[in-house]
Design an enzyme around this catalytic site. Structure first.
Site, PDB file in Angstrom:
ATOM      1  N   ASP A  85       0.829  -1.206   0.000  1.00  0.00           N
ATOM      2  CA  ASP A  85       0.000   0.000   0.000  1.00  0.00           C
ATOM      3  C   ASP A  85       0.863   1.256   0.000  1.00  0.00           C
ATOM      4  O   ASP A  85       0.542   2.250  -0.662  1.00  0.00           O
ATOM      5  CB  ASP A  85      -0.906   0.004   1.234  1.00  0.00           C
ATOM      6  CG  ASP A  85      -2.009  -1.041   1.144  1.00  0.00           C
ATOM      7  OD1 ASP A  85      -2.139  -1.678   0.079  1.00  0.00           O
ATOM      8  OD2 ASP A  85      -2.731  -1.220   2.144  1.00  0.00           O
TER       9      ASP A  85
ATOM     10  N   LYS B  70      -9.295   2.813  10.403  1.00  0.00           N
ATOM     11  CA  LYS B  70      -9.448   2.538   8.972  1.00  0.00           C
ATOM     12  C   LYS B  70      -9.212   1.040   8.755  1.00  0.00           C
ATOM     13  O   LYS B  70      -8.076   0.589   8.630  1.00  0.00           O
ATOM     14  CB  LYS B  70      -8.475   3.368   8.145  1.00  0.00           C
ATOM     15  CG  LYS B  70      -8.680   3.237   6.640  1.00  0.00           C
ATOM     16  CD  LYS B  70      -7.736   4.163   5.892  1.00  0.00           C
ATOM     17  CE  LYS B  70      -7.965   4.056   4.388  1.00  0.00           C
ATOM     18  NZ  LYS B  70      -7.668   2.705   3.876  1.00  0.00           N
TER      19      LYS B  70
ATOM     20  N   ARG C  96     -17.513  -1.356  -4.261  1.00  0.00           N
ATOM     21  CA  ARG C  96     -17.263   0.029  -4.671  1.00  0.00           C
ATOM     22  C   ARG C  96     -17.039   0.121  -6.189  1.00  0.00           C
ATOM     23  O   ARG C  96     -17.508   1.035  -6.846  1.00  0.00           O
ATOM     24  CB  ARG C  96     -16.033   0.571  -3.940  1.00  0.00           C
ATOM     25  CG  ARG C  96     -15.739   2.037  -4.255  1.00  0.00           C
ATOM     26  CD  ARG C  96     -14.276   2.397  -3.997  1.00  0.00           C
ATOM     27  NE  ARG C  96     -13.864   2.094  -2.660  1.00  0.00           N
ATOM     28  CZ  ARG C  96     -13.964   2.938  -1.628  1.00  0.00           C
ATOM     29  NH1 ARG C  96     -14.496   4.123  -1.814  1.00  0.00           N
ATOM     30  NH2 ARG C  96     -13.534   2.590  -0.445  1.00  0.00           N
TER      31      ARG C  96
ATOM     32  N   GLU D  38     -17.247  -1.832   5.486  1.00  0.00           N
ATOM     33  CA  GLU D  38     -16.041  -2.563   5.092  1.00  0.00           C
ATOM     34  C   GLU D  38     -16.208  -4.023   5.483  1.00  0.00           C
ATOM     35  O   GLU D  38     -16.414  -4.341   6.664  1.00  0.00           O
ATOM     36  CB  GLU D  38     -14.815  -1.974   5.804  1.00  0.00           C
ATOM     37  CG  GLU D  38     -13.502  -2.302   5.155  1.00  0.00           C
ATOM     38  CD  GLU D  38     -13.159  -1.372   3.997  1.00  0.00           C
ATOM     39  OE1 GLU D  38     -12.104  -1.585   3.387  1.00  0.00           O
ATOM     40  OE2 GLU D  38     -13.948  -0.439   3.700  1.00  0.00           O
TER      41      GLU D  38
ATOM     42  N   LYS E 173     -13.232  12.469  10.065  1.00  0.00           N
ATOM     43  CA  LYS E 173     -14.370  13.058   9.355  1.00  0.00           C
ATOM     44  C   LYS E 173     -14.896  14.262  10.128  1.00  0.00           C
ATOM     45  O   LYS E 173     -14.929  14.249  11.371  1.00  0.00           O
ATOM     46  CB  LYS E 173     -15.504  12.039   9.217  1.00  0.00           C
ATOM     47  CG  LYS E 173     -15.141  10.789   8.429  1.00  0.00           C
ATOM     48  CD  LYS E 173     -16.281   9.782   8.459  1.00  0.00           C
ATOM     49  CE  LYS E 173     -15.911   8.511   7.722  1.00  0.00           C
ATOM     50  NZ  LYS E 173     -16.964   7.469   7.840  1.00  0.00           N
TER      51      LYS E 173
ATOM     52  N   LYS F  89      -2.785   7.969   7.447  1.00  0.00           N
ATOM     53  CA  LYS F  89      -2.205   6.663   7.169  1.00  0.00           C
ATOM     54  C   LYS F  89      -0.991   6.406   8.058  1.00  0.00           C
ATOM     55  O   LYS F  89      -0.137   7.272   8.254  1.00  0.00           O
ATOM     56  CB  LYS F  89      -1.786   6.555   5.697  1.00  0.00           C
ATOM     57  CG  LYS F  89      -2.940   6.608   4.721  1.00  0.00           C
ATOM     58  CD  LYS F  89      -3.846   5.411   4.816  1.00  0.00           C
ATOM     59  CE  LYS F  89      -3.226   4.156   4.234  1.00  0.00           C
ATOM     60  NZ  LYS F  89      -3.096   4.173   2.771  1.00  0.00           N
TER      61      LYS F  89
ATOM     62  N   CYS G 108      26.486 -28.544   9.049  1.00  0.00           N
ATOM     63  CA  CYS G 108      26.357 -27.320   9.840  1.00  0.00           C
ATOM     64  C   CYS G 108      27.217 -26.217   9.229  1.00  0.00           C
ATOM     65  O   CYS G 108      28.402 -26.438   8.955  1.00  0.00           O
ATOM     66  CB  CYS G 108      26.781 -27.590  11.279  1.00  0.00           C
ATOM     67  SG  CYS G 108      26.869 -26.104  12.310  1.00  0.00           S
TER      68      CYS G 108
END
Length: 688
Positions: free
Chosen positions: A22, A104, A125, A165, A291, A315, A409
């Site tokens: 994101d 969110k 959406r 959501e 908001k 964010k 190893c």
């Protein structure tokens, strides 16, 4: 850049299979927006900055949204939030409006339409104007109301839309992926990841809502959180906060921990307070939605392009990022386990530059199908430990080879052992240099002997200077003070503090010592059980594997490991060093037992009429006997009160004598002792 953003939006919104994080998408979007602001003549109607999401899938019927579903703009720090508030205040010509903060949630946005109190339409959406008709799937989500009750006996609007959501709780996501792997044992055994597993809860939720078969949707642990009223035909409240209360009264689950803030400063503080506790909710959240509360102000501000002016998303620094897996390397742990880890092209995750990440074990690498050269998704679990979530398969290069654990190893070169019952591979050399050093680091750690000032770097310096060879040598460092002063950054005060910490550790509880010895499979809880039952290291050294396994909560795997550790000559030498140094090796009153019943073991079960089982156990221990929790071949007798069928059956099977209370009292009279309250030890609290 527009093409790049469209491509990644399509993978995220339509395919539910993103290739970038994101944060990376946000960075591309912000860069495009800045370019368009510098060159407004080149802004087009089809630019991603003017659109929402992506076009709906053709596999579903298309729904035309009555009012456009907008996408939120983003801010990334306090300065950005204050700047958003300033712009809104200038347009509204006032700055005294209240704000609402709400988590969110990272899921799939849907719009639900109700007619005469019944759910009549559900759509994604989509591109904001048109979405996918998913009503049959949404009906499978248990907390989506199918029929509404009017709040307070009043009337419902004849038609209205709510927006929410759809998400998948983190616990449900983990359980679903685990179930998918259990359904594909052949793939997992072959080290391959079932294709139906999901990388994160958001993708899982979106994929579940878009199933063609509603039965599949119903099998997924989906939830919904309603966050907004879209439109309504009829009277509604005048503020967002009142509307959320109104929706809750009708039966809608709304976003948790939503708070009405009196102004900007309280909102800034609320957003900052969420960052350290972003993992506190049972679902993923990637920020805080802010908001303006008053609908009149919202209408006055309107929207610009794809975003409302009256709301924004604060964010968080991304907890995920994509980067390149350069190499998979292996280190050796304190028990000799070979632990793969990832060397990454450094990337910022959650505000921290990450260059390495844990891969847990060989099975984990194969289950995720990670290969060197892969583009991978990296997450900071709990904001601390970096982990590789999985590869971006669409970016895998040809010729990328599966990971193979080395046969020898990487430190000592000795052969690697792979126990059939474990997922870990181990170095076969018990004195492998890495094992010895890691074991000392564990011995002095906070949960064990808690020697402040002996971290990984300092322990390695002690080994390199040949001041110690194992944990037992730590207590001889007081005699090597001058040598300690030659170590880097070790002045007089530092040495004094270190030696004082070592001295304090001599009196640590037996449970801490047993945990610190680093016996495979013995964690802090197991160490506490062993300390409570045996009372001393000496008693544990003399105990058989069967006696150790009989301790409640221990079992055969731990017992085998403890018995093997105690029987190893090198470990016996370490214990001898600790004893000589005056380290506490027994609980208060612990150590070797004395009395006429020493080395005899009894088990008590059921309810006794004349005393509690604690008192009976204490009476036996005063005579030197041990009190076990399970009947074994070494049990002299089972003292059985009322009930206790399970242990009675085991005793009958082994031929162990079963005594009633009178026989038990006869034993006590023979040795002239009386029952008395002892420590609160209940060898069989379930009575069975």
């Amino acid at each position: 850049m527009r093409d790049q953003i469209r491509y990644h939006s399509y993978r995220y919104y339509v395919l539910d299979d993103p290739e970038i994080s994101d944060a990376a998408w946000d960075a591309l979007f912000q860069e495009l927006r800045a370019l368009e602001e510098q060159h407004p003549a080149f802004v087009t109607a089809d630019s991603p900055t003017q659109q929402v999401g992506a076009r709906p899938l053709e596999a579903f019927a298309v729904v035309e949204h009555r009012e456009r579903l907008l996408s939120l703009g983003n801010v990334f720090d306090e300065a950005g939030l204050r700047d958003w508030h300033r712009r809104a205040s200038e347009l509204a010509e006032r700055d005294d409006f209240a704000l609402v903060t709400e988590p969110k949630i990272d899921g799939l946005a849907v719009a639900l339409v109700y007619e005469d109190g019944r759910l009549s339409q559900a759509a994604t959406r989509g591109d904001g104007r048109r979405g996918e008709n998913v009503i049959e799937n949404v009906r499978q989500i248990p907390d989506v109301p199918q029929r509404l009750a009017a709040p307070g006996g009043g009337a419902l609007p004849s038609r209205f839309e709510v927006r929410g959501e759809v998400y998948m709780p983190k616990a449900g996501f983990e359980a679903m992926n685990a179930a998918i792997e259990e359904e594909n044992p052949a793939l997992v055994a072959a080290g391959k990841k079932p294709q139906r597993t999901f990388a994160n809860p958001r993708n899982a939720a979106a994929g579940a809502v878009r199933q063609k078969d509603p039965k599949i949707t119903a099998s997924r642990p989906l939830r919904i959180a309603v966050y907004q009223l879209g439109w309504a035909e009829g009277a509604t409240p005048g503020t967002h906060w009142e509307t959320l209360e109104w929706l809750r009264s009708m039966g809608f689950p709304t976003t948790p921990e939503t708070v009405r803030q009196p102004g900007l400063d309280a909102t800034v503080a609320a957003c900052a307070a969420w960052l350290p506790r972003r993992d506190a909710l049972p679902m993923d959240m990637d920020g805080v939605v802010v908001k303006i509360d008053d609908f009149a102000v919202q209408r006055q501000l309107g929207a610009v392009g794809r975003e409302p002016r009256w709301a924004t998303a604060y964010k968080f620094p991304s907890a995920e990022a994509t980067t390149t897996l350069l190499r998979i390397e292996v280190n050796v742990g304190r028990t000799g386990s070979l632990n793969p880890f990832a060397i990454l092209d450094p990337v910022v995750v959650g505000g921290v530059t990450v260059g390495m990440a844990t891969l847990h074990n060989e099975e984990d690498v194969h289950r995720k199908d990670l290969r060197e050269g892969d583009t991978v998704i990296v997450r900071r679990a709990g904001e601390v430990i970096p982990q590789v979530v999985g590869p971006v398969l669409s970016r895998r290069k040809d010729g990328a080879l599966p990971f193979e654990m080395p046969d020898r190893c990487p430190v000592s070169g000795d052969p690697v052992l792979r126990p059939e019952t474990e997922v870990m591979a181990y170095c076969s050399n018990p004195v492998c240099p890495a094992v010895v050093r890691r074991s000392v680091e564990h011995f002095v750690s906070r949960g064990a002997m808690d020697v402040d000032g002996l971290g990984e770097r300092r322990v390695n310096e002690l080994f390199d200077a040949r001041l110690i060879e194992d944990a037992g040598d730590i207590y001889a460092l007081a005699e090597r003070r001058e040598a300690l002063l030659t170590l880097p950054k070790m002045a007089e005060k530092s040495v004094d503090n270190l030696l004082a910490a070592i001295e304090r550790s001599r009196s640590r509880p037996l449970s801490a010592l047993l945990f610190g010895l680093g016996i495979r499979h013995v964690g802090a809880e197991g160490a506490a059980l062993l300390a409570q039952h045996f009372g001393s290291v000496a008693a544990l050294q003399q105990a058989s594997e069967e006696e150790i396994a009989a301790v409640d909560g221990v079992g055969p795997t731990i017992a085998e490991s403890v018995a093997r550790w105690m029987a190893t000559e090198r470990n016996a030498e370490i214990v001898a060093k600790l004893a000589a140094a005056g380290v506490r090796l027994a609980e208060e009153g612990g150590g070797a037992r004395e009395g006429p019943l020493v080395e005899q073991q009894f088990v008590i079960t059921g309810r006794l009429a004349s005393m509690t089982r604690d008192e009976a156990a204490a009476a036996l221990k005063r005579l030197g006997a041990s009190v076990g929790s399970a009947v074994t071949k070494k049990t002299r007798a089972l003292i059985a009160g009322e009930g206790g069928g399970g242990k009675r059956a085991k005793a009958e099977k082994l031929g162990t004598p079963i005594w009633d209370e009178e026989q038990f009292h006869a034993l006590l009279r023979e040795h002239e002792t009386e029952p008395a309250a002892g420590t609160k030890i209940d060898p069989d609290p379930a009575g069975g």
